[in-house]
Scaffold this motif. Structure first.
Motif: not given
Length: 311
Positions: A8-15, A34-41, A54-58
């Motif tokens: 489920i986490v993988d699917e959410i990160v992809a979405a 200056n933090v990029s909005p492209a991040h998601f964790g 998933g994503g930038d979780a660490e």
């Protein structure tokens, strides 16, 4: 179950990677601009100890107002229910940095999660300490909760907060005029600014929130707070944790949660999971745009909600 949650986490990160509307980063704190909005964790820790990432979780980020949950827990440990003589437990219905209710309500903030209430909590935690000691105590507490000694204050963010936090200084001065701030405004706001500048990853944050998932227990060390106090902190997170959007968050997601303008959200499903998401772009209410959407998708996929029999 662990494999299912990871899927489920993988699917959410992809979405979330496909989302074009990512919100706007907070610019009124220069260190966040200056933090990029492209991040998601995203990190989900189950009651059984399972971990889904998933994503930038660490990747560490500025937790900002999420720190209010841990500061409140510590203040309640110091003064107990006496705290509620100085700060209320009701939703504010106003922005997190609003001053409008303080005059009518004689310097008593509506709840400990708006800025004014968190400044009162910082004043409580400062008692008997110098600011450096008070911040050190809070950092040690969070490290204990997360079982991670690497958690630190981001000094650059703290300086940024101190140099631009005029409204928070005004809130503190206003409450001091009513006698609800006991220490010097400079010392209290210094504690508050450094508290907000604590840097954590989604994994660390989800680990730190486990005591609220487990009726006050920290898995490695035992009881942190009573089950009753954990339940009450969760209740405040549900009703007040997203400021004037708390009702909408409860309606859409149904989990106790606390947001921060760094783009993080800590959410709790009692008995089930401690969850952290991070994406720096904010919606109109100052809460993470993608973080909120991700938690809504998680709630739909799992049935987790304090209002659901499936939770």
């Amino acid at each position: 179950m662990a494999a299912q949650i990871q899927e489920i986490v993988d699917e959410i990160v992809a979405a979330m990677a496909q989302e074009s509307e990512r919100g706007d980063v907070a610019t009124y704190i220069p260190g966040l601009a200056n933090v990029s909005p492209a991040h998601f964790g995203m990190a989900v820790i189950g009651a059984d100890g399972s971990v889904a990432l998933g994503g930038d979780a660490e990747q560490p980020f500025s937790i900002q107002s999420i720190s209010k949950v841990f500061a409140l827990t510590m203040a309640l440990g110091k003064v107990g229910d006496q705290l509620w003589r100085r700060v209320g437990r009701e939703p504010s219905g106003n922005a997190f940095n609003s001053i409008v209710q303080l005059e009518a309500e004689h310097g008593i903030p509506r709840n400990p999660f708006i800025n004014a209430g968190a400044i009162v909590v910082a004043d409580v935690n400062l008692s008997g300490h110098m600011p450096r000691e008070a911040i050190g105590e809070l950092i040690r507490f969070i490290r204990f909760l997360a079982d991670d000694e690497t958690i630190v204050v981001d000094d650059a963010i703290a300086r940024s907060e101190t140099e631009t936090g005029f409204r928070n200084v005004a809130l503190a001065n206003y409450m001091r005029a009513f006698g609800n701030i006991r220490h010097s405004v400079e010392l209290v706001t210094g504690v508050y600014f450094h508290q907000c500048a604590i840097s954590m990853s989604c994994l660390q944050l989800a680990r730190a929130g486990r005591y609220l998932m487990l009726d006050g227990l920290q898995p490695e060390a035992g009881r942190v707070v009573s089950a009753r106090r954990a339940r009450r902190i969760n209740a405040l997170m549900l009703t007040c944790g997203h400021y004037d959007a708390s009702g909408d968050f409860a309606f859409r997601i149904g989990m106790p949660g606390k947001s921060g303008v760094g783009g993080g959200i800590l959410a709790v499903v009692p008995g089930k999971a401690s969850i952290a998401v991070w994406s720096p772009g904010l919606n109109a209410s100052g809460n993470s745009q993608l973080g909120t959407l991700a938690l809504e998708r998680l709630a739909q996929a799992t049935g987790w909600s304090v209002f659901s029999a499936r939770a």
